[in-house]
Design a protein around this motif. Structure first.
Motif, short mmCIF file in Angstrom:
data_model
loop_
_atom_site.label_atom_id
_atom_site.label_comp_id
_atom_site.label_asym_id
_atom_site.label_seq_id
_atom_site.Cartn_x
_atom_site.Cartn_y
_atom_site.Cartn_z
N MET A 34 29.97 64.46 40.30
CA MET A 34 30.70 64.30 39.05
C MET A 34 32.09 63.77 39.37
SD MET A 34 28.54 65.28 36.76
CE MET A 34 29.62 65.33 35.33
N HIS A 35 32.64 63.04 38.44
CA HIS A 35 33.92 62.37 38.68
C HIS A 35 34.82 62.50 37.47
CE1 HIS A 35 31.49 60.35 41.77
NE2 HIS A 35 30.62 60.10 40.79
N TRP A 36 36.11 62.46 37.74
CA TRP A 36 37.11 62.31 36.68
C TRP A 36 37.81 60.96 36.90
CZ3 TRP A 36 37.67 65.22 32.42
CH2 TRP A 36 37.15 66.52 32.43
N ALA A 40 45.43 54.72 31.68
CA ALA A 40 46.69 54.71 30.94
C ALA A 40 46.83 53.38 30.22
CB ALA A 40 47.86 54.93 31.88
N PRO A 41 47.58 53.34 29.13
CA PRO A 41 47.75 52.08 28.40
C PRO A 41 48.30 50.98 29.30
CG PRO A 41 48.58 53.91 27.12
CD PRO A 41 48.26 54.46 28.48
N GLY A 42 47.63 49.84 29.29
CA GLY A 42 48.08 48.70 30.07
C GLY A 42 47.78 48.77 31.54
N LYS A 43 47.04 49.82 31.96
CA LYS A 43 46.72 49.97 33.38
C LYS A 43 45.21 49.97 33.57
CE LYS A 43 50.86 52.50 34.76
NZ LYS A 43 51.38 53.70 35.47
N GLU A 44 44.79 49.70 34.80
CA GLU A 44 43.37 49.73 35.10
C GLU A 44 42.87 51.17 35.18
OE1 GLU A 44 42.98 45.57 37.67
OE2 GLU A 44 42.44 47.49 38.57
N ARG A 45 41.59 51.32 34.93
CA ARG A 45 40.98 52.62 35.06
C ARG A 45 41.05 53.07 36.52
NH1 ARG A 45 35.56 52.76 31.79
NH2 ARG A 45 37.04 52.48 30.11
N GLU A 46 41.31 54.36 36.72
CA GLU A 46 41.51 54.90 38.06
C GLU A 46 40.59 56.09 38.29
OE1 GLU A 46 45.19 56.82 40.72
OE2 GLU A 46 45.31 56.80 38.53
N LEU A 47 39.92 56.10 39.45
CA LEU A 47 39.13 57.26 39.86
C LEU A 47 40.10 58.32 40.38
CD1 LEU A 47 36.51 58.76 40.46
CD2 LEU A 47 36.39 57.51 42.62
N VAL A 48 40.11 59.47 39.74
CA VAL A 48 41.06 60.53 40.07
C VAL A 48 40.49 61.50 41.09
CG1 VAL A 48 42.35 62.48 39.11
CG2 VAL A 48 42.16 60.35 37.80
N ALA A 49 39.27 61.97 40.84
CA ALA A 49 38.69 62.99 41.71
C ALA A 49 37.18 62.98 41.58
CB ALA A 49 39.23 64.38 41.35
N THR A 57 34.76 67.55 47.89
CA THR A 57 35.67 66.90 46.95
C THR A 57 36.41 65.72 47.59
OG1 THR A 57 37.43 68.44 47.54
CG2 THR A 57 36.04 69.03 45.68
N ASN A 58 36.91 64.86 46.73
CA ASN A 58 37.71 63.72 47.16
C ASN A 58 38.70 63.41 46.04
OD1 ASN A 58 38.33 61.75 49.13
ND2 ASN A 58 37.34 60.19 47.89
N TYR A 59 39.91 62.97 46.42
CA TYR A 59 40.98 62.75 45.46
C TYR A 59 41.68 61.43 45.69
CZ TYR A 59 40.49 67.78 44.70
OH TYR A 59 39.99 69.03 44.42
N ALA A 60 42.19 60.87 44.61
CA ALA A 60 43.10 59.74 44.72
C ALA A 60 44.40 60.23 45.35
CB ALA A 60 43.38 59.15 43.35
N PHE A 67 46.11 68.12 41.90
CA PHE A 67 44.91 68.30 41.07
C PHE A 67 43.80 68.92 41.91
CE2 PHE A 67 45.62 64.59 37.84
CZ PHE A 67 46.90 65.08 37.58
N THR A 68 42.97 69.71 41.25
CA THR A 68 41.81 70.31 41.91
C THR A 68 40.59 70.14 41.03
OG1 THR A 68 43.21 71.98 42.99
CG2 THR A 68 40.83 72.40 42.92
N ILE A 69 39.55 69.53 41.59
CA ILE A 69 38.28 69.39 40.88
C ILE A 69 37.36 70.51 41.35
CG2 ILE A 69 37.32 67.76 42.57
CD1 ILE A 69 35.90 66.35 40.21
N SER A 70 36.61 71.07 40.41
CA SER A 70 35.65 72.11 40.75
C SER A 70 34.48 72.04 39.76
CB SER A 70 36.30 73.50 40.69
OG SER A 70 36.79 73.77 39.39
N ARG A 71 33.44 72.79 40.03
CA ARG A 71 32.28 72.75 39.15
C ARG A 71 31.60 74.11 39.11
NH1 ARG A 71 28.75 68.12 41.16
NH2 ARG A 71 27.21 68.94 39.66
N ASN A 72 30.90 74.35 38.02
CA ASN A 72 30.07 75.53 37.87
C ASN A 72 28.67 75.03 37.54
OD1 ASN A 72 28.62 77.73 36.62
ND2 ASN A 72 30.57 78.82 36.58
N ASN A 73 27.77 75.12 38.50
CA ASN A 73 26.43 74.57 38.33
C ASN A 73 25.54 75.42 37.43
OD1 ASN A 73 27.04 72.33 39.88
ND2 ASN A 73 26.18 73.19 41.77
N ILE A 74 25.97 76.62 37.10
CA ILE A 74 25.22 77.43 36.14
C ILE A 74 25.57 77.01 34.72
CG2 ILE A 74 24.90 79.77 35.24
CD1 ILE A 74 25.37 80.78 38.09
N TRP A 75 26.84 76.71 34.51
CA TRP A 75 27.32 76.33 33.17
C TRP A 75 27.33 74.82 32.96
CZ3 TRP A 75 32.16 80.00 33.21
CH2 TRP A 75 31.71 81.32 33.10
#
Length: 115
Positions: A34-36, A40-49, A57-60, A67-75
């Motif tokens: 999964m990714h975030w 932003a207005p006038g800017k290119e789309r950016e992969l954050v995490a 995990t991996n981050y820009a 920033f911290t990305i996490s997941r709950n595979n039950i929910w």
């Protein structure tokens, strides 16, 4: 049918925090990275995490250590904890995944950082 729904955006002051959530349906969630992304207005789309099914995990560089990305595979939910927010973090944030060769995006949630 794959469906992604983000929530948790809003207005934050510089230095503040927000937590985004994204609930996924239509996929075997635990198997999918999964990714975030943000745009932003006038800017290119950016992969954050990104996060794999087993939690790697991996981050820009622009958000690393804030920033911290996490997941709950039950929910079937992926999160983005955003700390030390800065005005340049203002953007529309999207949850994304790939299923059977096609990219899926949520509708996005707006994050605005301003005093």
């Amino acid at each position: 049918q794959v469906h992604l729904r983000e929530s948790g955006g809003g207005l934050a002051q510089p230095g503040g925090s927000l937590r985004l959530s994204c609930v996924a349906s239509g996929i075997n969630f635990r198997l999918h990275p999964m990714h975030w992304h943000r745009q932003a207005p006038g800017k290119e789309r950016e992969l954050v995490a990104s996060i794999t099914g087993d939690g790697a995990t991996n981050y820009a560089d622009s958000v690393k250590d804030r920033f911290t990305i996490s997941r709950n595979n039950i929910w079937n939910t992926v999160y983005l904890q955003m700390n030390s927010l800065q005005p340049e973090d203002t953007a529309l944030y999207y949850c994304t995944t790939n299923f059977r060769g096609r990219d899926y995006w949520g509708q996005g949630t707006q994050v605005t950082v301003s005093s």
